[in-house]
Design an enzyme around this catalytic site. Structure first.
Site, PDB file in Angstrom:
ATOM      1  CG  PHE A 375      -1.721   2.608  12.179  1.00  0.00           C
ATOM      2  CD1 PHE A 375      -1.896   3.547  13.185  1.00  0.00           C
ATOM      3  CD2 PHE A 375      -2.333   2.162  11.248  1.00  0.00           C
ATOM      4  CE1 PHE A 375      -3.225   4.288  12.916  1.00  0.00           C
ATOM      5  CE2 PHE A 375      -3.713   2.812  10.987  1.00  0.00           C
ATOM      6  CZ  PHE A 375      -3.962   3.957  12.098  1.00  0.00           C
ATOM      7  CD  GLU A 376       4.893  -1.081  15.714  1.00  0.00           C
ATOM      8  OE1 GLU A 376       5.713  -0.512  16.582  1.00  0.00           O
ATOM      9  OE2 GLU A 376       4.062  -2.176  15.953  1.00  0.00           O
ATOM     10  CD  GLN A 377       4.853  -0.759   5.752  1.00  0.00           C
ATOM     11  OE1 GLN A 377       5.523  -1.611   5.059  1.00  0.00           O
ATOM     12  NE2 GLN A 377       3.959   0.156   5.432  1.00  0.00           N
TER      13      GLN A 377
END
Length: 554
Positions: A375-377
């Site tokens: 998702f969000e790294q």
């Protein structure tokens, strides 16, 4: 013509679609979960290529948050209808198991560098779409061509190649959809491209899956709707019966004519290393010269096994290929942050949440989710394009505890990576720690394990992090750069020598033919406390190394 060594686009550059407009050649390749979407390279001689643009670069065009590893942008097709460029692509939301969620889109632009339009949604019936502009009838009709996926027909879910007219004015498919070609007994027919030549419609497809049975298959018909007859040799390009050929996994191709009448086939291929045949550099783009016989069939010169060397109009600049790259970063944040062209990140279009660049040429990563998140790294990296290389960076990071970490990574996906981090003990003492996916080890799994003992370092000051890969051997090292000039300082080894070949397609954690990208090297930051801790990286060095044990690059 000069003899040029394949591949022409080394490293992760699969599923090539090639186009010539005037004297300019363009190749578009898949980017999967890496953002921005689609790489378009440019050449004037088919031998030397420069990354020109990544057209899917804003949220309205592409948002891949939640796309699993090796999903995202599959198999783009780049064409030109005499007035504008067209790009067709798939955004895959699920690939494993019986079902595939494959959404197909079209964008267009007056110039290759854009601006590219917002996407037109076309269908989701399969993947690997292409757009064929048929102007021989005077009507300038366009046809949408893609493989069909039938989840009921396990294990034969590749149901054939479908053709349907596309109305560019309304942005919709019109008329009947017809399944025109079922492929051969090699099965797994995909990657279609249509051409018209001397009264024939030629259909070039990929078959056999993208592993070691991969192939390019050609068929033709007098009418676009068929019936299509298969090439007398079935497969015009394949390494499936030649396990010792230098270029393996050859398939998924596209054709281009030169101004002087020669024809070339660009295709994907892999260069496996070690006894376990691991493709660390992923699927790369290679090229072969082809010829047309008296019966109107195409044959690969010296084929069907792909050649490591090929005659091209130009000679490759070997000095440029072996040059080191010292990267700095441009000032800005969000859309204005300027990364070097070689770098990409993962999935998210909201870059202001994961990185910014400073006026003095530094990169600031904003710690988000863990390395391997879908998702969000915060992970910024470039492709590994040589089998042996050195990489290093200098990071300024003050972690509060073990849930904050930042550093240098050799990365494929959440299933296989190595990661040298600056982190802290639970008592706040700063330390260096090596992490890796457990899929790097015999038991497999999805967890990230620590490897070896942590090394305590001072709580203040920058840290230089480095890795060296020599074939399948990976060694991390470090230094404290505030003590001396970093260019002349001796690095200290940390951790054992790791098996770098793990960061490869064959160890991607998926079923056969299921891992589609390639090795990257770059920097990352995570803050599992949710406080968005920041890590500042001074620069990034990538230095290719000529390894005498490497049969491909000497």
């Amino acid at each position: 013509m000069p003899l040029v060594r394949n591949p022409i686009l080394p490293g992760f550059n699969p599923d090539p679609s090639v186009l010539r407009v005037g004297e300019d050649y363009y190749i578009a390749t898949s980017t999967f979960e890496w953002y921005p979407g689609v790489q378009i390279h440019h050449s004037r001689d088919l031998a030397n290529w420069e990354l020109l643009t990544r057209p899917l670069n804003r949220k309205s065009q592409l948002d891949m948050r939640g796309d699993p590893d090796s999903c995202g942008v599959w198999a783009p097709c780049l064409t030109h209808d005499g007035a504008r460029f067209w790009l067709v692509y798939t955004d895959v939301k699920r690939k494993d198991g019986s079902f595939k969620d494959t959404h197909n889109y079209v964008v267009h632009a007056e110039a290759i560098t854009g601006p590219w339009s917002d996407p037109i949604y076309v269908n989701s019936s399969g993947f690997d779409p292409s757009l064929f502009h048929d102007d021989d009838d005077g009507g300038g009709r366009k046809y949408f061509v893609n493989m069909l996926w039938d989840h009921r027909r396990r294990p034969h879910t590749f149901a054939g190649i479908a053709v349907q007219e596309f109305d560019a004015g309304s942005g919709k498919l019109v008329g009947p959809r017809r399944n025109v070609y079922a492929g051969t007994d090699l099965a797994l027919v995909e990657g279609p491209h249509l051409y018209r030549r001397n009264g024939w419609y030629y259909l070039l497809t990929a078959e056999g899956g993208t592993g070691y049975d991969h192939a390019c298959t050609l068929a033709r018909a007098r009418d676009i709707w068929g019936p299509y007859e298969t090439h007398p040799a079935k497969h015009i390009l394949t390494s499936k019966d030649s396990p010792h050929a230098a270029l393996q996994r050859a398939g998924h191709g596209d054709l281009v004519d030169t101004p002087d009448g020669r024809t070339y086939l660009v295709h994907l291929a892999g260069r496996p290393t070690t006894q376990r045949r691991r493709c660390v550099l992923g699927r790369e783009t290679a090229i072969q010269e082809v010829a047309w016989d008296e019966d109107g069939w195409l044959h690969v010169k010296d084929g069907p096994v792909p050649s490591l060397h090929v005659d091209l109009p130009g000679a490759r600049d070997e000095d440029k290929y072996w040059a080191e790259s010292l990267y700095t970063f441009g000032a800005g944040s969000g859309e204005n942050a300027r990364l070097p062209a070689d770098f990409q990140w993962l999935r998210t279009p909201d870059t202001e949440r994961i990185f910014e660049t400073t006026a003095d040429g530094k990169l600031v990563l904003i710690g988000r989710e863990s390395i391997g998140s879908w998702f969000e790294q915060s992970l910024v990296a470039r492709r590994q394009t040589h089998f042996s290389y050195d990489a290093k960076t200098v990071v300024d990071f003050s972690p509060a505890d073990e849930r904050q970490f930042a550093g240098l990574t050799a990365y494929y996906c959440r299933f296989n990576f190595f990661y040298l981090t600056v982190t802290a003990h639970s008592d706040g003492q700063r330390e260096l720690l090596i992490m890796a996916s457990e899929a790097s080890w015999p038991l497999g799994g999805l967890a990230a394990s620590t490897l070896g003992d942590a090394v305590s370092i001072p709580n203040d000051g920058r840290v230089e992090l480095a890795l060296s890969i020599r074939g399948k051997a990976l060694q991390f090292s470090y230094a404290l750069p505030d003590a001396a000039d970093w260019a002349d300082r001796e690095l200290k080894k940390i951790g054992p020598v790791f098996d770098a070949s793990i960061v490869s397609d064959e160890c991607g954690g998926h079923q056969a033919h299921g891992s589609f990208t390639g090795a990257f090297v770059g920097v990352a930051a995570s803050d599992l406390n949710g406080t968005a801790a920041r890590a500042t990286f001074d620069s990034f060095l990538y230095r290719p190394v000529r390894d005498e044990s490497d049969r491909y690059e000497i």
